[in-house]
Every structure is written in structure tokens, then in C-alpha cells.
Design a protein around this motif. Sequence first.
Motif, mmCIF file in Angstrom:
data_model
loop_
_atom_site.group_PDB
_atom_site.id
_atom_site.type_symbol
_atom_site.label_atom_id
_atom_site.label_comp_id
_atom_site.label_asym_id
_atom_site.label_seq_id
_atom_site.Cartn_x
_atom_site.Cartn_y
_atom_site.Cartn_z
ATOM 1 N N LYS A 117 40.524 -17.207 -10.642
ATOM 2 C CA LYS A 117 40.247 -17.607 -9.255
ATOM 3 C C LYS A 117 40.042 -16.363 -8.383
ATOM 4 N N ILE A 118 40.917 -15.375 -8.576
ATOM 5 C CA ILE A 118 40.798 -14.136 -7.802
ATOM 6 C C ILE A 118 39.478 -13.440 -8.119
ATOM 7 N N TRP A 119 39.151 -13.380 -9.408
ATOM 8 C CA TRP A 119 37.913 -12.722 -9.841
ATOM 9 C C TRP A 119 36.693 -13.424 -9.260
ATOM 10 N N ASP A 120 36.729 -14.743 -9.263
ATOM 11 C CA ASP A 120 35.607 -15.506 -8.698
ATOM 12 C C ASP A 120 35.489 -15.268 -7.192
ATOM 13 N N ASP A 121 36.628 -15.164 -6.521
ATOM 14 C CA ASP A 121 36.605 -14.893 -5.075
ATOM 15 C C ASP A 121 36.053 -13.502 -4.775
ATOM 16 N N ILE A 122 36.316 -12.558 -5.680
ATOM 17 C CA ILE A 122 35.769 -11.204 -5.522
ATOM 18 C C ILE A 122 34.256 -11.218 -5.708
ATOM 19 N N VAL A 127 36.513 -12.872 -0.603
ATOM 20 C CA VAL A 127 37.574 -11.940 -0.199
ATOM 21 C C VAL A 127 37.268 -11.299 1.152
ATOM 22 N N GLU A 128 35.986 -11.040 1.408
ATOM 23 C CA GLU A 128 35.619 -10.400 2.673
ATOM 24 C C GLU A 128 35.859 -11.324 3.867
ATOM 25 N N GLU A 129 35.906 -12.619 3.628
ATOM 26 C CA GLU A 129 36.178 -13.578 4.700
ATOM 27 C C GLU A 129 37.658 -13.899 4.799
ATOM 28 N N ASP A 130 38.340 -13.933 3.670
ATOM 29 C CA ASP A 130 39.779 -14.231 3.636
ATOM 30 C C ASP A 130 40.427 -13.358 2.576
ATOM 31 N N SER A 131 40.876 -12.189 2.991
ATOM 32 C CA SER A 131 41.392 -11.206 2.028
ATOM 33 C C SER A 131 42.708 -11.626 1.396
ATOM 34 N N TYR A 258 35.902 -1.771 -6.325
ATOM 35 C CA TYR A 258 34.940 -1.315 -7.329
ATOM 36 C C TYR A 258 33.927 -2.402 -7.656
ATOM 37 N N ALA A 259 34.429 -3.623 -7.897
ATOM 38 C CA ALA A 259 33.526 -4.700 -8.322
ATOM 39 C C ALA A 259 32.538 -5.080 -7.223
ATOM 40 N N ARG A 260 32.954 -4.979 -5.978
ATOM 41 C CA ARG A 260 32.098 -5.420 -4.889
ATOM 42 C C ARG A 260 31.149 -4.331 -4.416
ATOM 43 N N TRP A 261 31.655 -3.087 -4.346
ATOM 44 C CA TRP A 261 30.848 -2.022 -3.749
ATOM 45 C C TRP A 261 30.613 -0.831 -4.683
ATOM 46 N N ASN A 262 31.103 -0.933 -5.930
ATOM 47 C CA ASN A 262 30.880 0.100 -6.934
ATOM 48 C C ASN A 262 31.390 1.469 -6.477
ATOM 49 N N ILE A 263 32.526 1.477 -5.798
ATOM 50 C CA ILE A 263 33.137 2.723 -5.325
ATOM 51 C C ILE A 263 34.135 3.206 -6.367
ATOM 52 N N HIS A 301 31.973 -10.551 -17.746
ATOM 53 C CA HIS A 301 33.277 -9.943 -18.014
ATOM 54 C C HIS A 301 34.335 -10.431 -17.035
ATOM 55 N N VAL A 302 35.504 -10.763 -17.564
ATOM 56 C CA VAL A 302 36.655 -11.127 -16.738
ATOM 57 C C VAL A 302 37.802 -10.199 -17.127
ATOM 58 N N PRO A 303 38.362 -9.457 -16.176
ATOM 59 C CA PRO A 303 39.422 -8.500 -16.506
ATOM 60 C C PRO A 303 40.661 -9.185 -17.076
ATOM 61 N N GLN A 304 41.440 -8.418 -17.815
ATOM 62 C CA GLN A 304 42.720 -8.912 -18.306
ATOM 63 C C GLN A 304 43.638 -9.166 -17.107
#
Length: 475
Positions: A117-122, A127-131, A258-263, A301-304
Motif C-alpha cells: 500500500k505504501i509503495w503504491d502510494d509512492i 504521498v505528496e498530497e497526504d504524507s 528516491y523512487a519519486r524524484w531519483n535523488i 519491483h516491490v521492495p522488501q
Amino acid sequence: MSGERKGSILQFATFQSSVDEGFWHGLCSLKLNKLKTDESPISITGFYTPCSNPHVSSHLNLLAESLPTEPSDESPTAATHGNRNKCSVPGTLYNTNTYEGYQSLDKKSLLKAEGKKIWDDIRSGKVEEDSSVLLRFLIISFADLKRFHFDYSVAFPALALDPPATLVDLKPASEWFTAEEAESVSVCCNEWRKSSLTADVPFFLVCISSNSQATIRPLKDFKACQHEDHKILFAFYDPYHGPNNPGWPLRNYLTFIYARWNITKVPFLCYRENRGFADMGSSLVGEAIIEPSQAWRDETHVPQVIGWEVNSKKKVSRHIDLSTSMDPTRMVISAADLNLKLMRWRQLPSLNLNMLSCTKCLLLGAGTLGCQVARMLMAWGVRKITLVDNGKVAMSNPLRQSLYTFDDSVKGDKKAVAAAESLRKIFPAVEAEGIVMAIPMPGHPVPSKGERGVLDDCTRLCELIESHDAVFFAD
């Protein structure tokens, strides 16, 4: 990039939960009245704040208001939004009907599902609307409603970076900022925390211009901040108090960044407070280096996911026995006793509450005055009350006499009996007795066939007076 990687692996201080007794009492009520045998997951809300004590970390608190009033409610605590002392965090509760069901729950799969759920929200940008969704939590439980025993486990799902992030630098914010920057950041953070629109928003951006002036922006403004050529720090409400590690919320924050902005180089601010105000001395600033593996470039890909909370014995499951405090009668007794103690502490230190609770009071009459006297005696801690009256509840009585209802008058109940029952409903711990007794006024004639009954009543009244400590003529 690997040549720039230095320092140690970034380690995070674990998040801790604190479950209030009111939460379990609310869960009992919810299960009995709404859920019944339904084991479907329930949306709940936890609360936390930035650390405000240099020696004690903040916890994720679960309160009575964390639960929905209806099983289908998606936002059980909407009224708390904007409360600086209660930053809302979404969670999911799985409550089983049996202990065996609780033990057999697939914790790994449940944790993975919450992490997804967190990964999908990212990925979706939610997340940018409701962190707060970065802080999703999970609780599984079994509530033994007969014994008031509860078994439960709490998880704070974290998306693990692979390989782990590296910590380049970590120091108090007061040492990282110039004096002018620190002052400006403090002012901005205090304003952010003061506003009802942002007080409970746990993740935000701190932007510092070349003239040392700081502004705070929501995450959705990141692209705009980049074009302003400001120094940007990724800030979050840190529940941890220690000087050597950032708190758990940073884990998913780094993954999101990282996932959103590749920083890959992430300067961050662990925001902490002292007595409700920004404290740059305890807040930390650091820089994390992220070098994810090639798998992260795969769209599927879904993180552990990790994050089950363990107790002092390294156990995931916890057990709590609230049998002495969860019974509603015990709870109302405790609340009443506390109220009396507050009255004594504030107004009458010499008040002997033990003596009042043992005092036996006899009320002769259960009319307007008798009803009010009985209630006031209860309010002041008297727990043994006997009411004597021969009348019935008339239609006009409930309007003036507080212990009676419309149903009492319809049934024509005897006042003494109805009043005693009403006292017990109001406060189950009271020992209330109603005695129906008729003693003619002096000078009134008594029929010969009623003499024996009057004499018996007079004898019983004398015995009642002798057996009680205080007598009130309330006719």
C-alpha cells in the motif's frame, strides 16, 4: 558514485507503540455491538508528535478515538486533523475471534500487503498530497471479552533499500545551520506547527535561500523549489530523542524521495521540539547516500518489507490483562472516585472519603426533595442509601422528580422501589434499597384491621433509624 560513498550504514531508531486502555475498551464495545464475528480488517488511526523531551521518545499512541464508530468508517478521527498534539497516522487492525486464529495469521503476508500500500502510494503520487501514508501501521489482535485479556502485535512497515543507505554526516541542526539560518528555520517550523492546516503534516521541505531565510513548503512543491536555487532539506517529525540516529519515519521517506524524484544524495532534517517549540539543539541534520540495485529500475519491483515491533524480550506478540480495570462498573467507580479526590484536593482537604463511602443514609420520602438528596449523596461519595416511601409514581412526577421516568408512571411503580433501581442504573456501585412503608400522620385515625400493620411498620422504621448513620426527612 561509489567513490563518494563513505561513512557508515544508516541505522534508524525503531518506532514504539503505546496502546491506551481506552483503545481496548473501545474495541470490546465495537466487537460486541458492531463487528460481532466479522474478522474483516478495520481502518484505524494512530497519533504521534515530534519528540519534545531530550530523554524520552514519542510513541505511536492508540486511543479510544483511534477506532471507528462504525466498522465501515474510513476516517474515524477526522475531527483531530490540524491538532499539533495528534498527528494522525493511518493504520489497519485485524482482530480475530479466537486465540488460535490470532496465532495462525500470516504475519509476513499481512506486513507485505501493508508495505505494498505504501509503495503504491509512492508510485501514484498520493504521498505528496497526504504524507502520513508513509507511516502506515498494522496491528493484529485477539480480544478475550470474557476475561479482558488481549494479545496483539504491532508493525510499522518499512520499505527496505537495497543496498542500505549510507550516512555521510549527522549533527545537531544548531551546528549544521548558521545562526541566522537556525533562527529562520525555527521561526518557520513554529509557524508550520501553529497552523491548523499544517500542524499535523509530518513530512515537509525546508528551503533556505542564499540570504539565510528559510521557508517551509509541502512535498508537492518540490519541483518548484528546485527551480528557485534554494538549499533544500527533506524534513520530518522525528519521534526519536537520541543524538546518534534518525527516527523510523526516515526509512520510507528516503525510499519515497528516491523512487519519486531519483535523488541519491538526500539532506534531511530530523525535526524535534522542546516544550512545544522548535529545538535546533536536539533536531538533527544529516545526509544520506542512496545507491539502489538494478532491480529498482524495474517498474514491477516491490521492495522488501520489514517492521514488526518487538518487546524487551525480543518477542513480537504481546499480552495484556485488563480484567481489573476493563469492567465498565469498575471503570465508573474509578472515574467517580477520581472526581471526588479532585474535589477534595482542590476544595476540601479535610474531606474523609472513606467515611462517606461507609455511611448508611436513610431517606424518609422519595419525592422531589428525596430524589435530589439521594443523587447529591451519591455525588459526594455515599454508597449506602435506603429510601422509604409509600406513594406511586404519578404522571406529573417525572418532570419534577429526577429519579423517575415516563415508564415508571405508566406502570404505577412504587416510588421507593423505582428510585432505588434508578440509583443503581445511574451508578452500579451504589447499594440502594427501596422500602414501601405507610405510617399515618399523627392524629389520623387508623382502622382496627390496619393496626397490626401500622405497628409493624413503626417497629421496622425504628430499626431502620437505629441501623443507619444519618437520617434525612425528605417528604
